[in-house]
Motif scaffolding. Structure first.
Motif, PDB file in Angstrom:
ATOM      1  N   GLN A  78       1.980 -22.353 -16.984  1.00  0.00           N
ATOM      2  CA  GLN A  78       2.749 -21.571 -15.835  1.00  0.00           C
ATOM      3  C   GLN A  78       2.343 -20.382 -15.942  1.00  0.00           C
ATOM      4  OE1 GLN A  78       6.902 -22.903 -15.399  1.00  0.00           O
ATOM      5  NE2 GLN A  78       6.632 -23.910 -17.334  1.00  0.00           N
ATOM      6  N   PRO A  79       1.063 -20.011 -15.590  1.00  0.00           N
ATOM      7  CA  PRO A  79       0.593 -18.496 -15.449  1.00  0.00           C
ATOM      8  C   PRO A  79       1.434 -17.599 -14.769  1.00  0.00           C
ATOM      9  CG  PRO A  79      -1.021 -19.912 -14.610  1.00  0.00           C
ATOM     10  CD  PRO A  79       0.062 -20.834 -14.923  1.00  0.00           C
ATOM     11  N   THR A  80       1.918 -18.117 -13.680  1.00  0.00           N
ATOM     12  CA  THR A  80       2.477 -17.014 -12.732  1.00  0.00           C
ATOM     13  C   THR A  80       4.200 -17.186 -12.877  1.00  0.00           C
ATOM     14  OG1 THR A  80       2.308 -18.771 -11.044  1.00  0.00           O
ATOM     15  CG2 THR A  80       0.414 -17.242 -11.185  1.00  0.00           C
ATOM     16  N   ALA A  81       4.571 -17.785 -14.080  1.00  0.00           N
ATOM     17  CA  ALA A  81       5.999 -17.677 -14.141  1.00  0.00           C
ATOM     18  C   ALA A  81       6.618 -16.245 -13.872  1.00  0.00           C
ATOM     19  CB  ALA A  81       6.478 -18.242 -15.550  1.00  0.00           C
ATOM     20  N   PRO A  82       7.728 -16.214 -12.936  1.00  0.00           N
ATOM     21  CA  PRO A  82       8.303 -14.854 -12.753  1.00  0.00           C
ATOM     22  C   PRO A  82       8.881 -13.947 -13.982  1.00  0.00           C
ATOM     23  CG  PRO A  82       9.108 -16.500 -11.416  1.00  0.00           C
ATOM     24  CD  PRO A  82       8.438 -17.279 -12.409  1.00  0.00           C
ATOM     25  N   ASP A  83       9.239 -14.675 -15.130  1.00  0.00           N
ATOM     26  CA  ASP A  83       9.566 -13.841 -16.021  1.00  0.00           C
ATOM     27  C   ASP A  83       8.759 -13.510 -17.174  1.00  0.00           C
ATOM     28  OD1 ASP A  83       9.684 -16.585 -16.815  1.00  0.00           O
ATOM     29  OD2 ASP A  83      11.786 -16.737 -18.000  1.00  0.00           O
ATOM     30  N   ARG A  84       7.534 -14.083 -17.133  1.00  0.00           N
ATOM     31  CA  ARG A  84       6.368 -13.966 -18.159  1.00  0.00           C
ATOM     32  C   ARG A  84       6.293 -12.599 -18.429  1.00  0.00           C
ATOM     33  NH1 ARG A  84       4.110 -13.938 -13.097  1.00  0.00           N
ATOM     34  NH2 ARG A  84       2.111 -12.395 -12.798  1.00  0.00           N
ATOM     35  N   ASP A  85       5.572 -12.370 -19.791  1.00  0.00           N
ATOM     36  CA  ASP A  85       5.121 -11.151 -20.158  1.00  0.00           C
ATOM     37  C   ASP A  85       3.902 -11.009 -19.343  1.00  0.00           C
ATOM     38  OD1 ASP A  85       7.345 -10.493 -21.957  1.00  0.00           O
ATOM     39  OD2 ASP A  85       6.193 -11.180 -23.452  1.00  0.00           O
ATOM     40  N   ARG A  86       3.572  -9.563 -19.286  1.00  0.00           N
ATOM     41  CA  ARG A  86       2.304  -9.264 -18.625  1.00  0.00           C
ATOM     42  C   ARG A  86       1.260  -8.446 -19.423  1.00  0.00           C
ATOM     43  NH1 ARG A  86       6.315 -10.811 -14.951  1.00  0.00           N
ATOM     44  NH2 ARG A  86       5.679 -10.856 -12.782  1.00  0.00           N
ATOM     45  N   PHE A  87      -0.125  -9.310 -19.456  1.00  0.00           N
ATOM     46  CA  PHE A  87      -1.160  -8.427 -20.392  1.00  0.00           C
ATOM     47  C   PHE A  87      -2.241  -8.118 -19.116  1.00  0.00           C
ATOM     48  CE2 PHE A  87      -5.337  -8.489 -22.023  1.00  0.00           C
ATOM     49  CZ  PHE A  87      -5.107  -7.617 -23.226  1.00  0.00           C
ATOM     50  N   ILE A  88      -2.682  -6.837 -19.451  1.00  0.00           N
ATOM     51  CA  ILE A  88      -3.684  -6.237 -18.733  1.00  0.00           C
ATOM     52  C   ILE A  88      -4.719  -5.710 -19.479  1.00  0.00           C
ATOM     53  CG2 ILE A  88      -4.520  -4.437 -17.020  1.00  0.00           C
ATOM     54  CD1 ILE A  88      -1.433  -4.823 -15.800  1.00  0.00           C
ATOM     55  N   LEU A  89      -6.108  -6.035 -19.381  1.00  0.00           N
ATOM     56  CA  LEU A  89      -7.363  -5.584 -20.098  1.00  0.00           C
ATOM     57  C   LEU A  89      -7.750  -4.426 -19.087  1.00  0.00           C
ATOM     58  CD1 LEU A  89      -8.870  -5.851 -22.635  1.00  0.00           C
ATOM     59  CD2 LEU A  89     -10.355  -7.520 -21.359  1.00  0.00           C
ATOM     60  N   SER A  90      -7.442  -3.221 -19.576  1.00  0.00           N
ATOM     61  CA  SER A  90      -7.958  -2.258 -18.633  1.00  0.00           C
ATOM     62  C   SER A  90      -9.310  -1.990 -18.736  1.00  0.00           C
ATOM     63  CB  SER A  90      -7.330  -0.848 -18.820  1.00  0.00           C
ATOM     64  OG  SER A  90      -7.363   0.229 -17.789  1.00  0.00           O
ATOM     65  N   LYS A  91      -9.900  -2.201 -20.115  1.00  0.00           N
ATOM     66  CA  LYS A  91     -11.287  -2.056 -20.403  1.00  0.00           C
ATOM     67  C   LYS A  91     -11.980  -3.398 -19.884  1.00  0.00           C
ATOM     68  CE  LYS A  91     -12.713  -2.727 -24.809  1.00  0.00           C
ATOM     69  NZ  LYS A  91     -13.013  -2.133 -25.893  1.00  0.00           N
ATOM     70  N   GLY A  92     -11.992  -3.658 -18.673  1.00  0.00           N
ATOM     71  CA  GLY A  92     -12.410  -5.072 -18.198  1.00  0.00           C
ATOM     72  C   GLY A  92     -13.772  -5.361 -18.299  1.00  0.00           C
ATOM     73  N   ARG A 159      13.801  -5.528 -11.474  1.00  0.00           N
ATOM     74  CA  ARG A 159      14.009  -7.005 -11.499  1.00  0.00           C
ATOM     75  C   ARG A 159      15.331  -7.210 -12.360  1.00  0.00           C
ATOM     76  NH1 ARG A 159       8.566  -7.887 -11.668  1.00  0.00           N
ATOM     77  NH2 ARG A 159       8.773  -8.501 -13.837  1.00  0.00           N
ATOM     78  N   GLY A 160      15.494  -6.452 -13.347  1.00  0.00           N
ATOM     79  CA  GLY A 160      16.610  -6.621 -14.343  1.00  0.00           C
ATOM     80  C   GLY A 160      16.151  -7.535 -15.352  1.00  0.00           C
ATOM     81  N   ASP A 161      14.691  -7.876 -15.702  1.00  0.00           N
ATOM     82  CA  ASP A 161      14.243  -8.823 -16.616  1.00  0.00           C
ATOM     83  C   ASP A 161      13.765  -7.968 -17.969  1.00  0.00           C
ATOM     84  OD1 ASP A 161      11.412  -8.319 -16.733  1.00  0.00           O
ATOM     85  OD2 ASP A 161      11.513  -9.614 -14.900  1.00  0.00           O
ATOM     86  N   ASP A 162      13.493  -8.769 -19.147  1.00  0.00           N
ATOM     87  CA  ASP A 162      13.386  -8.022 -20.302  1.00  0.00           C
ATOM     88  C   ASP A 162      11.840  -8.154 -20.607  1.00  0.00           C
ATOM     89  OD1 ASP A 162      14.422  -6.492 -22.323  1.00  0.00           O
ATOM     90  OD2 ASP A 162      14.561  -8.057 -23.619  1.00  0.00           O
ATOM     91  N   SER A 163      10.948  -8.707 -19.695  1.00  0.00           N
ATOM     92  CA  SER A 163       9.483  -8.974 -20.074  1.00  0.00           C
ATOM     93  C   SER A 163       8.884  -7.449 -20.528  1.00  0.00           C
ATOM     94  CB  SER A 163       9.044  -9.315 -18.810  1.00  0.00           C
ATOM     95  OG  SER A 163       8.788  -8.386 -17.573  1.00  0.00           O
ATOM     96  N   LEU A 164       7.588  -7.857 -21.280  1.00  0.00           N
ATOM     97  CA  LEU A 164       6.985  -7.148 -21.890  1.00  0.00           C
ATOM     98  C   LEU A 164       5.733  -6.605 -20.964  1.00  0.00           C
ATOM     99  CD1 LEU A 164       6.481  -7.844 -25.727  1.00  0.00           C
ATOM    100  CD2 LEU A 164       8.198  -6.202 -24.795  1.00  0.00           C
ATOM    101  N   THR A 165       5.224  -5.579 -20.890  1.00  0.00           N
ATOM    102  CA  THR A 165       3.956  -5.331 -20.345  1.00  0.00           C
ATOM    103  C   THR A 165       2.932  -4.714 -21.289  1.00  0.00           C
ATOM    104  OG1 THR A 165       4.924  -4.873 -18.098  1.00  0.00           O
ATOM    105  CG2 THR A 165       2.634  -4.132 -18.395  1.00  0.00           C
TER     106      THR A 165
END
Length: 293
Positions: A78-92, A159-165
């Motif tokens: 479920q890679p697009t689950a709304p309450d998921r934590d987000r990870f971004i590899l800026s050094k793409g 959104r009021g959720d507790d997800s990490l970025t």
């Protein structure tokens, strides 16, 4: 778009369950084993493609494995689950490390790694969110991923959720001014569910960072922008896990992860020429032997 590998995803869920119940040393051994597997895949991918960024891929591997193996609340199926934590590899440009990690977690079949950078492959030289599950935003132009991460963290608050970025940056990358605008905004809004990780291997394309544009004292600079700063050995899974503990100050957390470019392969480690360089067949075999000792 690629789709999840159910068998690998089930294995990933088992890993996450084990991490919640096993003794710390058992958890660390699981993460160390995964790091070796990811590094071996990176070497194979770059060998097949005859292009890539092997030095940076190997330096960031333990950070990615720790995050996906034990920190991020994500589900490969479920890679697009709304309450998921987000990870971004800026050094793409270190996409091979990300793809290998995602495949080992079950986001898509590991067999797809053999197509890295091939014509029409979903696994481009830089991550593409329309083609690869688990990729939150397209990255490659340096200095873009961090501002997006700040937006993700602000969105979670609204959104009021507790997800990490969590965003991972190269140390050469943070010579780009957009990163410091993002850092200033995150500090101002006290985004305490945002983590910025600097892959501090002290090398960039062509030279050492301190010869190009001096970054030290790096921790003090992050603190001056309103961040809680932690420094850690970027190849020590236990130290990294501690660095990803919740913010104690109500501020965003900057993790300066001390790493070695090319970690795990002695003839690549801390050598600037391996930013773009591709190992020949003999070197590939030598790398595999070192990684599997």
């Amino acid at each position: 778009m690629l789709t999840a590998d159910p068998t690998a995803a089930a294995g990933y869920r088992e890993l996450r369950r084990a991490i919640r119940t096993e003794e710390p040393e058992q958890v660390l051994q699981r993460l160390r084993t995964m790091s070796v597997e990811v590094r071996l895949s990176i070497v194979d991918m770059i060998d097949r493609a005859r292009m890539g960024h092997i030095g940076g891929d190997l330096s960031v591997t333990d950070i990615l494995v720790t995050l996906f193996g034990a920190v991020l609340d994500v589900d490969p199926e479920q890679p697009t689950a709304p309450d998921r934590d987000r990870f971004i590899l800026s050094k793409g440009h270190c996409a091979a490390a990300l793809y290998s990690t995602l495949a080992h977690c079950g986001y898509f079949p590991a067999s797809e790694l053999a197509t890295f950078m091939a014509p029409q492959s979903a696994l481009n030289g830089h991550p593409n969110r329309r083609k690869v599950p688990g990729v939150e935003t397209n990255t490659g132009p340096l200095g873009h991923g961090f501002p997006v991460a700040v937006g993700c963290a602000l969105g979670a608050r609204l959104r009021g959720d507790d997800s990490l970025t969590v965003v991972v940056l190269g140390d050469g990358e943070i010579q780009e001014g957009s990163n410091w605008e993002a850092a200033m905004a995150a500090g101002h809004y006290r985004l305490d569910r945002l983590y910025a990780v600097v892959d501090r291997n002290r090398l960039q394309q062509g030279a050492r960072t301190e010869e190009t544009v001096e970054l030290d004292p790096l921790a003090a600079k992050w603190a001056a922008f309103g961040w809680e700063v932690r420094e850690a050995d970027g190849h020590d899974h236990a130290a990294l896990l501690a660095a990803f503990a919740p913010s104690t100050s109500g501020r965003p957390v900057a993790v300066v992860a001390r790493t070695v470019k090319g970690k795990g392969v002695s003839f690549i480690e801390d050598r600037v020429e391996w930013h773009h360089r591709v190992p020949d067949k003999q070197q590939v075999q030598a790398a595999i032997e070192e990684l599997t000792r």
